[in-house]
Design a protein around this motif. Structure first.
Motif, PDB file in Angstrom:
ATOM      1  N   LEU A 114      24.344  20.213  -1.311  1.00 23.29           N
ATOM      2  CA  LEU A 114      24.277  21.655  -1.023  1.00 23.29           C
ATOM      3  C   LEU A 114      25.027  22.443  -2.097  1.00 23.29           C
ATOM      4  N   GLU A 133      25.473  25.224   8.509  1.00 27.97           N
ATOM      5  CA  GLU A 133      24.286  25.542   7.695  1.00 27.97           C
ATOM      6  C   GLU A 133      23.294  26.446   8.434  1.00 27.97           C
ATOM      7  N   GLY A 134      23.862  27.397   9.142  1.00 22.06           N
ATOM      8  CA  GLY A 134      23.073  28.339   9.923  1.00 22.06           C
ATOM      9  C   GLY A 134      23.014  27.860  11.362  1.00 22.06           C
ATOM     10  N   LEU A 146      30.175  29.795   0.725  1.00 25.37           N
ATOM     11  CA  LEU A 146      29.559  31.045   1.186  1.00 25.37           C
ATOM     12  C   LEU A 146      30.426  31.678   2.285  1.00 25.37           C
ATOM     13  N   ILE A 167      20.403  31.268  14.488  1.00 25.12           N
ATOM     14  CA  ILE A 167      19.898  31.825  13.216  1.00 25.12           C
ATOM     15  C   ILE A 167      18.586  31.141  12.825  1.00 25.12           C
ATOM     16  N   MET A 169      19.610  31.723  -0.060  1.00 23.24           N
ATOM     17  CA  MET A 169      18.568  31.492   0.956  1.00 23.24           C
ATOM     18  C   MET A 169      17.696  30.294   0.577  1.00 23.24           C
ATOM     19  N   PHE A 214      21.997  36.201  -3.503  1.00 19.41           N
ATOM     20  CA  PHE A 214      21.591  36.068  -2.102  1.00 19.41           C
ATOM     21  C   PHE A 214      20.287  35.273  -1.987  1.00 19.41           C
ATOM     22  N   ILE A 215      19.349  35.583  -2.862  1.00 17.28           N
ATOM     23  CA  ILE A 215      18.050  34.876  -2.814  1.00 17.28           C
ATOM     24  C   ILE A 215      18.273  33.388  -3.104  1.00 17.28           C
ATOM     25  N   GLY A 246      29.314  34.538   7.980  1.00 24.13           N
ATOM     26  CA  GLY A 246      28.860  33.177   8.294  1.00 24.13           C
ATOM     27  C   GLY A 246      27.376  33.260   8.553  1.00 24.13           C
ATOM     28  N   SER A 247      27.035  33.594   9.803  1.00 22.40           N
ATOM     29  CA  SER A 247      25.624  33.866  10.109  1.00 22.40           C
ATOM     30  C   SER A 247      25.148  35.055   9.271  1.00 22.40           C
ATOM     31  N   ASP A 284      17.299  26.777   2.567  1.00 22.10           N
ATOM     32  CA  ASP A 284      15.961  26.272   2.942  1.00 22.10           C
ATOM     33  C   ASP A 284      15.815  24.806   2.538  1.00 22.10           C
ATOM     34  N   VAL A 286      15.020  32.884  11.917  1.00 19.86           N
ATOM     35  CA  VAL A 286      14.208  32.658  10.704  1.00 19.86           C
ATOM     36  C   VAL A 286      12.768  32.325  11.103  1.00 19.86           C
ATOM     37  N   SER A 321      25.121  38.019   4.153  1.00 15.23           N
ATOM     38  CA  SER A 321      25.338  39.090   3.176  1.00 15.23           C
ATOM     39  C   SER A 321      26.649  39.850   3.445  1.00 15.23           C
ATOM     40  N   PHE A 375      29.924  24.057  -1.375  1.00 20.96           N
ATOM     41  CA  PHE A 375      29.214  25.328  -1.319  1.00 20.96           C
ATOM     42  C   PHE A 375      30.101  26.362  -0.646  1.00 20.96           C
TER      43      PHE A 375
HETATM   44  N1  COS Z   1      13.996  32.695   0.462  1.00 20.86           N
HETATM   45  C1  COS Z   1      13.945  33.665  -0.453  1.00 20.86           C
HETATM   46  N2  COS Z   1      14.311  34.939  -0.174  1.00 20.86           N
HETATM   47  C2  COS Z   1      14.754  35.229   1.043  1.00 20.86           C
HETATM   48  C3  COS Z   1      14.848  34.255   2.059  1.00 20.86           C
HETATM   49  C4  COS Z   1      14.437  32.950   1.728  1.00 20.86           C
HETATM   50  N3  COS Z   1      14.486  31.952   2.615  1.00 20.86           N
HETATM   51  N4  COS Z   1      15.320  34.834   3.178  1.00 20.86           N
HETATM   52  C5  COS Z   1      15.518  36.127   2.897  1.00 20.86           C
HETATM   53  N5  COS Z   1      15.173  36.350   1.608  1.00 20.86           N
HETATM   54  C6  COS Z   1      15.247  37.641   0.909  1.00 20.86           C
HETATM   55  C7  COS Z   1      14.462  38.712   1.666  1.00 20.86           C
HETATM   56  O1  COS Z   1      13.109  38.722   1.237  1.00 20.86           O
HETATM   57  C8  COS Z   1      15.181  39.958   1.262  1.00 20.86           C
HETATM   58  O2  COS Z   1      14.779  40.343  -0.054  1.00 20.86           O
HETATM   59  P1  COS Z   1      14.481  41.885  -0.380  1.00 20.86           P
HETATM   60  O3  COS Z   1      15.804  42.583  -0.209  1.00 20.86           O
HETATM   61  O4  COS Z   1      13.998  41.848  -1.774  1.00 20.86           O
HETATM   62  O5  COS Z   1      13.459  42.321   0.629  1.00 20.86           O
HETATM   63  C9  COS Z   1      16.634  39.533   1.138  1.00 20.86           C
HETATM   64  O6  COS Z   1      16.586  38.107   0.935  1.00 20.86           O
HETATM   65  C10 COS Z   1      17.434  39.852   2.396  1.00 20.86           C
HETATM   66  O7  COS Z   1      16.762  39.272   3.497  1.00 20.86           O
HETATM   67  P2  COS Z   1      17.018  39.694   5.000  1.00 20.86           P
HETATM   68  O8  COS Z   1      16.984  41.186   5.099  1.00 20.86           O
HETATM   69  O9  COS Z   1      16.130  38.891   5.894  1.00 20.86           O
HETATM   70  O10 COS Z   1      18.537  39.214   5.168  1.00 20.86           O
HETATM   71  P3  COS Z   1      19.486  39.257   6.401  1.00 20.86           P
HETATM   72  O11 COS Z   1      20.806  39.738   5.921  1.00 20.86           O
HETATM   73  O12 COS Z   1      18.831  39.892   7.577  1.00 20.86           O
HETATM   74  O13 COS Z   1      19.735  37.689   6.719  1.00 20.86           O
HETATM   75  C11 COS Z   1      19.350  35.531   7.649  1.00 20.86           C
HETATM   76  C12 COS Z   1      18.763  36.827   7.097  1.00 20.86           C
HETATM   77  C13 COS Z   1      19.916  35.696   9.042  1.00 20.86           C
HETATM   78  C14 COS Z   1      18.192  34.569   7.685  1.00 20.86           C
HETATM   79  C15 COS Z   1      20.453  35.002   6.729  1.00 20.86           C
HETATM   80  O14 COS Z   1      21.550  35.848   6.765  1.00 20.86           O
HETATM   81  C16 COS Z   1      20.892  33.591   7.070  1.00 20.86           C
HETATM   82  O15 COS Z   1      20.203  32.616   6.784  1.00 20.86           O
HETATM   83  N6  COS Z   1      22.075  33.465   7.654  1.00 20.86           N
HETATM   84  C17 COS Z   1      22.685  32.171   7.913  1.00 20.86           C
HETATM   85  C18 COS Z   1      23.452  31.737   6.742  1.00 20.86           C
HETATM   86  C19 COS Z   1      24.021  30.411   6.952  1.00 20.86           C
HETATM   87  O16 COS Z   1      23.304  29.417   6.989  1.00 20.86           O
HETATM   88  N7  COS Z   1      25.353  30.357   7.059  1.00 20.86           N
HETATM   89  C20 COS Z   1      26.024  29.151   7.264  1.00 20.86           C
HETATM   90  C21 COS Z   1      27.103  29.001   6.281  1.00 20.86           C
HETATM   91  S1  COS Z   1      26.583  28.361   4.768  1.00 20.86           S
HETATM   92  S2  COS Z   1      26.694  26.455   4.991  1.00 20.86           S
END
Ligand code: COS
Length: 382
Positions: free
Chosen positions: A92, A363-364, A124, A368, A235, A231-232, A130-131, A239, A372, A134, A122
């Motif tokens: 990761l 990891e989410g 973050l 969460i 994500m 951020f991208i 966390g969740s 994934d 998704v 951003s 990692f």
């Molecule tokens: N792949 C590529 N781009 C992605 C994406 C993905 N899987 N998911 C979101 N994006 C992009 C969106 O398209 C958006 O881009 P634009 O601003 O250009 O439209 C941007 O990222 C923001 O997306 P979104 O508005 O959906 O973000 P949110 O802040 O609402 O967050 C979740 C979405 C809840 C899915 C995200 O915050 C998340 O996964 N949280 C959990 C994180 C996690 O796993 N934490 C655990 C600790 S790390 S081990």
């Protein structure tokens, strides 16, 4: 079930399982008891070449994908989810470099990761992020040819043990998620230190610590990819890594089922082994069925991700949520099948149930993951 593995994939399974039997099973209870990081086992994992699985061949790896990683992690988790977590967290931690780093950056880190000479982590999560990925508050400011990082990361797996950290920091706080970037911070960088080691319910053979950056200075070229694209990349990294957490659930549940059936065949009550009672058989039947369903989804998801890297969010989240909810249920039922013995530390299912819980959280969270999946469905049907 037959999953039609190639010879190479079969070899990965066998190598990881041999390592689990010989190196993990003998030490897991002691490491759990002592809350001790499994440094020696990590070196054994390196010797068995498992760190190279996901690294591209041009950087000294085996060139495997998400599926090969899932196969290896499943076998490690049959022994200890804490150790398998340390292995998974290193992948990761380096995925951002693999996904978005420059050629020079990849040449610097990937061969060393493949050889198991260094581990990654990692960074973050923070107190307020966390969740809400951003919600990061750590900042990075460019001063001459150095970035200066300030902030504290929380609950970082491999913290204090890894040599390389992918840190998510805001380079433009006014832009929120679009102002986030990723940096590689190395152990020993000035202004970089570790907080206390956490005392956890489960996965106690993995290290979880704070990362503290106080005017932490790193060279300009440690920015991963372009500024503002962090951020991208985060994500995409998640994934790619989430099926790995699903595989920890599958491996753990397999171990719990093995213990349960073995025990139920030996334990005699009312003059018969308890497996001959339908009440117990039905529990075991459900455990085995949910486990196989989770494995089938997980393998299909990992194969899908390897062939469709642009469309992975939904299947990745599905494989994580299903396999880890299943692992929580199966390990809880394993404790029930073993009854009083199951609740005692003398038997391994007690640790398995404690280890299972984190899989639904890190990891989410599984909530969460459902977000998704739901958001993807909303998009698909629009
Ligand atoms: N792949 C590529 N781009 C992605 C994406 C993905 N899987 N998911 C979101 N994006 C992009 C969106 O398209 C958006 O881009 P634009 O601003 O250009 O439209 C941007 O990222 C923001 O997306 P979104 O508005 O959906 O973000 P949110 O802040 O609402 O967050 C979740 C979405 C809840 C899915 C995200 O915050 C998340 O996964 N949280 C959990 C994180 C996690 O796993 N934490 C655990 C600790 S790390 S081990």
């Amino acid at each position: 079930m037959e999953y039609f593995l190639t010879e190479e994939q079969q070899m990965i399974v066998e190598t990881a399982w041999e390592l689990t039997k010989n190196k993990i099973l003998p030490v897991r209870a002691e490491l759990d008891e002592k809350n001790e990081f499994a440094s020696e086992v990590m070196l054994d994992i390196a010797k068995a070449d498992l760190f190279s699985i996901f690294i591209p061949e041009e950087y000294g790896g085996l060139g495997g994908g998400c599926f090969e990683m899932v196969l290896a992690m499943e076998q490690l988790a049959r022994g200890c989810v804490g150790i398998a977590t340390s292995f998974a967290a290193s992948a990761l931690g380096i995925y951002p470099v693999m996904l978005a780093g420059s050629r020079e950056m990849k040449e610097k880190y990937l061969p060393a990761i493949a050889a198991g000479e260094i581990w990654a982590a990692f960074g973050l999560t923070e107190a307020g992020a966390g969740s809400d990925a951003s919600g990061v508050k750590t900042t990075a400011v460019l001063e001459g040819d150095q970035w200066i990082l300030n902030g504290t990361k929380q609950w970082i797996t491999n913290g204090g043990e890894a040599q390389v950290y992918s840190i998510i920091a805001l380079t433009d706080p006014s832009k929120g998620a679009r102002g986030a970037s990723i940096f590689v911070v190395e152990d020993g960088d000035p202004g970089f230190s570790y907080g206390k080691k956490e005392d956890k319910m489960g996965i106690r053979s993995s290290a979880t610590r704070e990362l503290i950056m106080k005017d932490c200075r790193i060279p300009k070229d440690r920015l991963v990819g372009r500024k503002g694209t962090g951020f991208i990349t985060v994500m995409k990294t998640l994934d790619l890594s989430r099926p790995g957490i699903g595989s920890l659930g599958v491996g753990l549940a397999q171990a719990a089922l093995d213990e349960s059936v073995t025990y139920a065949k030996q334990r005699v009550q009312f003059g018969k082994p308890v497996i001959s009672f339908q009440a117990v058989q039905h529990m075991l039947a459900d455990m085995a069925t949910y486990l196989e369903a989770a494995r089938a989804l997980l393998y299909a998801a990992a194969r899908h991700i390897d062939s469709n890297p642009k469309k992975m969010s939904k299947v990745s989240a599905m494989s994580k949520v299903f396999a880890t909810d299943m692992a929580m249920k199966v390990t809880t039922d394993a404790v029930q099948v073993l009854g009083g013995y199951g609740y005692m530390k003398e038997y391994p299912v007690e640790k398995m149930m404690r280890d299972a819980k984190i899989l639904q959280i890190y990891e989410g969270t599984n909530q969460i993951q459902r977000n998704v999946i739901g958001q993807e469905l909303n998009r698909e049907y629009s």
